[in-house]
Motif scaffolding. Sequence first.
Motif, PDB file in Angstrom:
ATOM      1  N   SER A  95       0.243  -1.493   0.511  1.00 28.92           N
ATOM      2  CA  SER A  95      -0.227  -0.146  -0.093  1.00 28.92           C
ATOM      3  C   SER A  95       0.453   1.185   0.009  1.00 28.92           C
ATOM      4  N   GLU A  96       0.428   2.067  -1.016  1.00 31.83           N
ATOM      5  CA  GLU A  96       1.196   3.297  -0.734  1.00 31.83           C
ATOM      6  C   GLU A  96       0.077   4.564  -0.859  1.00 31.83           C
ATOM      7  N   LYS A  97       0.870   6.042  -0.413  1.00 28.46           N
ATOM      8  CA  LYS A  97      -0.708   7.464  -0.369  1.00 28.46           C
ATOM      9  C   LYS A  97      -0.468   7.135  -2.124  1.00 28.46           C
ATOM     10  N   ILE A  98      -1.874   7.571  -2.631  1.00 29.53           N
ATOM     11  CA  ILE A  98      -1.756   8.183  -4.504  1.00 29.53           C
ATOM     12  C   ILE A  98      -1.590   9.649  -3.191  1.00 29.53           C
ATOM     13  N   SER A  99      -1.656  10.196  -5.096  1.00 27.90           N
ATOM     14  CA  SER A  99      -0.948  11.666  -4.970  1.00 27.90           C
ATOM     15  C   SER A  99      -2.500  12.578  -4.976  1.00 27.90           C
ATOM     16  N   GLU A 100      -1.726  14.037  -4.254  1.00 29.84           N
ATOM     17  CA  GLU A 100      -2.909  14.525  -3.365  1.00 29.84           C
ATOM     18  C   GLU A 100      -3.426  14.934  -4.252  1.00 29.84           C
ATOM     19  N   ASP A 101      -3.336  15.489  -5.054  1.00 30.21           N
ATOM     20  CA  ASP A 101      -4.355  15.540  -6.485  1.00 30.21           C
ATOM     21  C   ASP A 101      -5.470  15.252  -6.680  1.00 30.21           C
ATOM     22  N   GLU A 102      -5.302  13.514  -6.312  1.00 31.40           N
ATOM     23  CA  GLU A 102      -5.866  12.615  -6.709  1.00 31.40           C
ATOM     24  C   GLU A 102      -6.329  12.308  -5.679  1.00 31.40           C
ATOM     25  N   SER A 103      -6.473  12.706  -3.715  1.00 32.94           N
ATOM     26  CA  SER A 103      -7.264  12.929  -2.964  1.00 32.94           C
ATOM     27  C   SER A 103      -8.510  14.119  -2.956  1.00 32.94           C
ATOM     28  N   GLN A 104      -7.210  14.968  -3.232  1.00 30.21           N
ATOM     29  CA  GLN A 104      -8.316  16.193  -3.110  1.00 30.21           C
ATOM     30  C   GLN A 104      -9.400  15.722  -4.000  1.00 30.21           C
ATOM     31  N   GLY A 105      -9.429  15.814  -5.312  1.00 27.14           N
ATOM     32  CA  GLY A 105     -10.215  14.976  -6.315  1.00 27.14           C
ATOM     33  C   GLY A 105     -11.552  14.702  -5.538  1.00 27.14           C
ATOM     34  N   TYR A 106     -11.040  13.316  -4.452  1.00 27.86           N
ATOM     35  CA  TYR A 106     -12.298  12.729  -3.990  1.00 27.86           C
ATOM     36  C   TYR A 106     -12.933  13.701  -3.079  1.00 27.86           C
ATOM     37  N   PHE A 107     -11.792  13.627  -2.387  1.00 26.21           N
ATOM     38  CA  PHE A 107     -12.595  15.019  -0.970  1.00 26.21           C
ATOM     39  C   PHE A 107     -13.482  16.262  -1.534  1.00 26.21           C
ATOM     40  N   ASP A 108     -12.886  16.143  -3.153  1.00 25.26           N
ATOM     41  CA  ASP A 108     -14.094  17.551  -3.231  1.00 25.26           C
ATOM     42  C   ASP A 108     -15.686  17.326  -3.969  1.00 25.26           C
ATOM     43  N   SER A 109     -15.531  15.879  -3.932  1.00 28.94           N
ATOM     44  CA  SER A 109     -16.617  14.868  -4.263  1.00 28.94           C
ATOM     45  C   SER A 109     -18.063  14.920  -3.005  1.00 28.94           C
ATOM     46  N   ARG A 110     -16.745  14.463  -2.171  1.00 32.13           N
ATOM     47  CA  ARG A 110     -17.982  14.241  -0.905  1.00 32.13           C
ATOM     48  C   ARG A 110     -19.134  15.454  -0.357  1.00 32.13           C
ATOM     49  N   PRO A 111     -19.919  14.323   0.204  1.00 38.57           N
ATOM     50  CA  PRO A 111     -21.210  15.183   0.724  1.00 38.57           C
ATOM     51  C   PRO A 111     -20.594  16.276   2.084  1.00 38.57           C
ATOM     52  N   GLN A 112     -21.421  17.756   2.378  1.00 37.80           N
ATOM     53  CA  GLN A 112     -20.538  18.554   2.947  1.00 37.80           C
ATOM     54  C   GLN A 112     -20.208  17.521   4.881  1.00 37.80           C
ATOM     55  N   GLY A 113     -21.526  16.782   4.853  1.00 37.82           N
ATOM     56  CA  GLY A 113     -21.073  16.374   6.273  1.00 37.82           C
ATOM     57  C   GLY A 113     -20.087  15.236   6.108  1.00 37.82           C
ATOM     58  N   SER A 114     -19.847  14.860   5.834  1.00 43.33           N
ATOM     59  CA  SER A 114     -18.726  14.165   5.206  1.00 43.33           C
ATOM     60  C   SER A 114     -17.350  14.819   5.282  1.00 43.33           C
ATOM     61  N   LYS A 115     -17.234  15.943   4.443  1.00 43.41           N
ATOM     62  CA  LYS A 115     -16.206  16.544   5.049  1.00 43.41           C
ATOM     63  C   LYS A 115     -16.130  17.098   6.089  1.00 43.41           C
ATOM     64  N   LEU A 116     -17.388  17.412   7.054  1.00 37.07           N
ATOM     65  CA  LEU A 116     -17.292  18.379   8.206  1.00 37.07           C
ATOM     66  C   LEU A 116     -16.454  17.115   9.126  1.00 37.07           C
ATOM     67  N   SER A 117     -17.247  15.634   8.882  1.00 38.61           N
ATOM     68  CA  SER A 117     -16.835  14.565   9.707  1.00 38.61           C
ATOM     69  C   SER A 117     -15.227  13.899  10.143  1.00 38.61           C
ATOM     70  N   THR A 118     -14.780  14.728   8.111  1.00 39.66           N
ATOM     71  CA  THR A 118     -13.303  14.530   8.706  1.00 39.66           C
ATOM     72  C   THR A 118     -12.399  15.233   9.197  1.00 39.66           C
TER      73      THR A 118
END
Length: 199
Positions: A95-118
């Motif tokens: 296992s290894e980390k994916i790129s910051e851009d890929e993580s950002q793209g997925y985070f942006d697609s999440r609902p507001q509640g999920s983002k706040l929970s993070t």
Amino acid sequence: MKVDNNPIQHFQKWFYYVEKSHPEDEVNAMLLSTIGTDGYPKNRIVLLKRYTWQGFIFFTNYNSDKGRTIAKNNNVSITFNWVSSKREVHIYGQSEKISEDESQGYFDSRPQGSKLSTWASYQSKVVDSRKSLENRLNYYETKFKNQDIPKPKYWGGYIIKPTKFEFIKHFISSEFAQKTTYKLQPDYNWSKRTYYVHL
């Protein structure tokens, strides 16, 4: 069912079959196993968010127990146990980390509640009370009110790059199962073997 001599194609066919024919199975729930810092295996259920020809992607807090164990030893395994369809898939790899851009793209697609929970949740750490967690959530709701919620730097995705697969299909009212294994060879081709096992 015809299976191509490629483990990702094999996985894709089984995944689609379970998703369509056995909706009672949580098709993307997988048991992630890591080697803990104390030397013992650590297991937890996470959700598969995407898979590609390269591997299997999930997201978490990098400071969580699984993040810390992966940083020490990135050899991991994942298991899909699709009970209703009598199928299991075991996958081993690194296992290894994916790129910051890929993580950002997925985070942006999440609902507001999920983002706040993070932001509000500290994974793998003891919370004093439910009230303290609610207070943290209220704090971030106020802090990010009427603005885009940024991705925390401590949160992102991992990809598990497989080196071995085991596909197990159980027979109804039988102590036997069919097992197909794939192993990655030095030339990056996959060897394949299908046989029967006694449970």
